[in-house]
Scaffold this active site. Structure first.
Site, PDB file in Angstrom:
ATOM      1  N   GLU A  94      16.725  46.203 100.725  1.00  0.00           N
ATOM      2  CA  GLU A  94      16.648  44.766 100.428  1.00  0.00           C
ATOM      3  C   GLU A  94      15.426  44.128 101.053  1.00  0.00           C
ATOM      4  OE1 GLU A  94      20.429  43.119 101.533  1.00  0.00           O
ATOM      5  OE2 GLU A  94      21.392  43.928  99.728  1.00  0.00           O
ATOM      6  N   HIS A  99      12.256  50.099 107.835  1.00  0.00           N
ATOM      7  CA  HIS A  99      13.140  49.942 109.002  1.00  0.00           C
ATOM      8  C   HIS A  99      14.172  51.055 109.022  1.00  0.00           C
ATOM      9  CE1 HIS A  99      14.790  47.582 105.638  1.00  0.00           C
ATOM     10  NE2 HIS A  99      15.994  47.890 106.101  1.00  0.00           N
TER      11      HIS A  99
END
Ligand code: AMP
Ligand code: ZN
Length: 116
Positions: A94, A99
Protein backbone atom coordinates in the site's frame (compact mmCIF):
# COMPACT_ATOMS: atom_id res chain seq x y z
CA UNK A 1 10.31 11.85 -2.72
CA UNK A 2 8.17 14.84 -1.99
CA UNK A 3 4.83 13.23 -1.13
CA UNK A 4 5.90 9.81 0.12
CA UNK A 5 4.58 9.26 3.66
CA UNK A 6 7.62 7.24 4.79
CA UNK A 7 10.02 9.84 3.35
CA UNK A 8 8.05 12.42 5.35
CA UNK A 9 8.48 10.29 8.48
CA UNK A 10 12.22 9.96 7.74
CA UNK A 11 12.44 13.76 7.33
CA UNK A 12 10.45 14.18 10.58
CA UNK A 13 7.77 16.13 8.75
CA UNK A 14 5.16 13.83 10.23
CA UNK A 15 5.51 12.07 13.57
CA UNK A 16 6.10 8.38 14.14
CA UNK A 17 6.46 6.10 17.12
CA UNK A 18 10.17 5.66 16.45
CA UNK A 19 12.07 2.74 17.94
CA UNK A 20 15.40 2.99 16.08
CA UNK A 21 17.26 5.45 13.89
CA UNK A 22 20.70 5.64 12.37
CA UNK A 23 22.21 7.38 9.36
CA UNK A 24 20.56 5.06 6.84
CA UNK A 25 17.68 3.28 8.53
CA UNK A 26 14.60 4.01 10.59
CA UNK A 27 12.22 1.74 12.49
CA UNK A 28 8.86 2.73 13.94
CA UNK A 29 5.76 1.02 15.23
CA UNK A 30 3.04 0.25 12.69
CA UNK A 31 0.04 2.52 13.17
CA UNK A 32 -2.32 -0.45 12.71
CA UNK A 33 -0.55 -3.38 14.37
CA UNK A 34 -1.38 -6.92 13.29
CA UNK A 35 0.10 -8.44 16.48
CA UNK A 36 1.39 -7.22 19.88
CA UNK A 37 4.73 -6.40 18.26
CA UNK A 38 4.56 -4.90 14.78
CA UNK A 39 7.06 -2.40 13.57
CA UNK A 40 8.33 -1.26 10.19
CA UNK A 41 11.97 -1.00 9.17
CA UNK A 42 12.71 1.35 6.28
CA UNK A 43 15.72 2.75 4.49
CA UNK A 44 15.80 6.55 4.63
CA UNK A 45 16.58 6.40 0.93
CA UNK A 46 13.41 6.20 -1.11
CA UNK A 47 13.12 2.91 -3.00
CA UNK A 48 9.64 2.13 -4.32
CA UNK A 49 9.62 -1.57 -3.53
CA UNK A 50 11.67 -4.75 -3.39
CA UNK A 51 11.10 -5.01 -7.13
CA UNK A 52 13.13 -1.84 -7.57
CA UNK A 53 16.31 -2.73 -5.69
CA UNK A 54 19.60 -2.64 -7.56
CA UNK A 55 23.20 -3.66 -6.97
CA UNK A 56 23.94 -0.27 -5.37
CA UNK A 57 21.46 -1.14 -2.59
CA UNK A 58 23.26 -4.32 -1.56
CA UNK A 59 24.89 -2.90 1.58
CA UNK A 60 21.72 -1.13 2.64
CA UNK A 61 19.65 -4.30 2.27
CA UNK A 62 22.25 -6.26 4.21
CA UNK A 63 22.07 -3.71 7.02
CA UNK A 64 18.29 -4.03 7.12
CA UNK A 65 18.45 -7.82 7.34
CA UNK A 66 21.05 -7.67 10.11
CA UNK A 67 19.12 -5.08 12.08
CA UNK A 68 15.71 -6.78 11.87
CA UNK A 69 16.49 -9.65 14.30
CA UNK A 70 18.36 -7.33 16.68
CA UNK A 71 15.39 -4.99 16.98
CA UNK A 72 12.92 -7.89 17.14
CA UNK A 73 14.78 -9.35 20.12
CA UNK A 74 15.02 -5.96 21.80
CA UNK A 75 11.27 -5.49 21.40
CA UNK A 76 10.52 -8.87 22.99
CA UNK A 77 10.40 -11.42 20.17
CA UNK A 78 12.57 -13.95 22.02
CA UNK A 79 11.16 -16.98 20.23
CA UNK A 80 11.01 -15.66 16.71
CA UNK A 81 9.09 -13.27 14.55
CA UNK A 82 7.81 -12.87 11.02
CA UNK A 83 9.29 -10.57 8.40
CA UNK A 84 7.02 -9.53 5.55
CA UNK A 85 7.87 -7.40 2.54
CA UNK A 86 4.71 -6.73 0.55
CA UNK A 87 5.79 -5.99 -2.99
CA UNK A 88 3.68 -4.37 -5.69
CA UNK A 89 -0.10 -4.33 -6.06
CA UNK A 90 -0.37 -8.12 -6.26
CA UNK A 91 1.72 -8.40 -3.11
CA UNK A 92 -0.63 -6.13 -1.20
CA UNK A 93 1.79 -3.20 -0.97
CA UNK A 94 0.00 0.00 0.00
CA UNK A 95 2.87 2.34 0.69
CA UNK A 96 5.42 2.46 -2.11
CA UNK A 97 8.52 3.06 -0.03
CA UNK A 98 10.35 -0.20 0.69
CA UNK A 99 9.63 -1.46 4.20
CA UNK A 100 10.01 -4.65 6.19
CA UNK A 101 7.16 -5.56 8.53
CA UNK A 102 8.49 -7.24 11.68
CA UNK A 103 5.67 -8.97 13.49
CA UNK A 104 5.61 -11.05 16.65
CA UNK A 105 4.82 -11.14 20.32
CA UNK A 106 2.44 -14.07 20.14
CA UNK A 107 3.23 -17.67 21.07
CA UNK A 108 2.68 -18.55 17.44
CA UNK A 109 1.50 -16.40 14.57
CA UNK A 110 -1.25 -17.80 12.33
CA UNK A 111 -0.17 -19.84 9.33
CA UNK A 112 0.80 -18.46 5.98
CA UNK A 113 -1.57 -17.31 3.25
CA UNK A 114 -3.32 -20.15 1.44
CA UNK A 115 -4.45 -20.32 -2.15
CA UNK A 116 -8.08 -19.79 -3.00
P1 AMP B 1 2.05 -2.30 3.10
O1 AMP B 1 0.70 -2.87 2.78
O2 AMP B 1 3.11 -3.35 3.24
O3 AMP B 1 2.42 -1.17 2.18
O4 AMP B 1 1.90 -1.73 4.57
C1 AMP B 1 1.88 -0.40 4.92
C2 AMP B 1 1.84 -0.37 6.45
O5 AMP B 1 2.11 0.95 6.86
C3 AMP B 1 0.49 -0.77 7.05
O6 AMP B 1 0.68 -1.85 7.96
C4 AMP B 1 0.04 0.50 7.77
O7 AMP B 1 -0.65 0.22 8.97
C5 AMP B 1 1.35 1.21 8.00
N1 AMP B 1 1.28 2.66 8.14
C6 AMP B 1 0.65 3.54 7.31
N2 AMP B 1 0.83 4.80 7.71
C7 AMP B 1 1.61 4.73 8.81
C8 AMP B 1 2.16 5.71 9.70
N3 AMP B 1 1.93 7.03 9.53
N4 AMP B 1 2.90 5.28 10.75
C9 AMP B 1 3.11 3.97 10.94
N5 AMP B 1 2.64 3.00 10.13
C10 AMP B 1 1.89 3.38 9.08
ZN1 ZN C 1 9.71 7.43 0.29
Amino acid sequence: MENCIFCKIARREIPSDKIYEDENLLAFNDINPAAPIHFLLIPKLHIDSLSDVQDIHQTLLGKMLLLAPQLAKERGCENGFRTIINTGPAGGQEIFHLHFHIIGGRDRLPGMIHSG
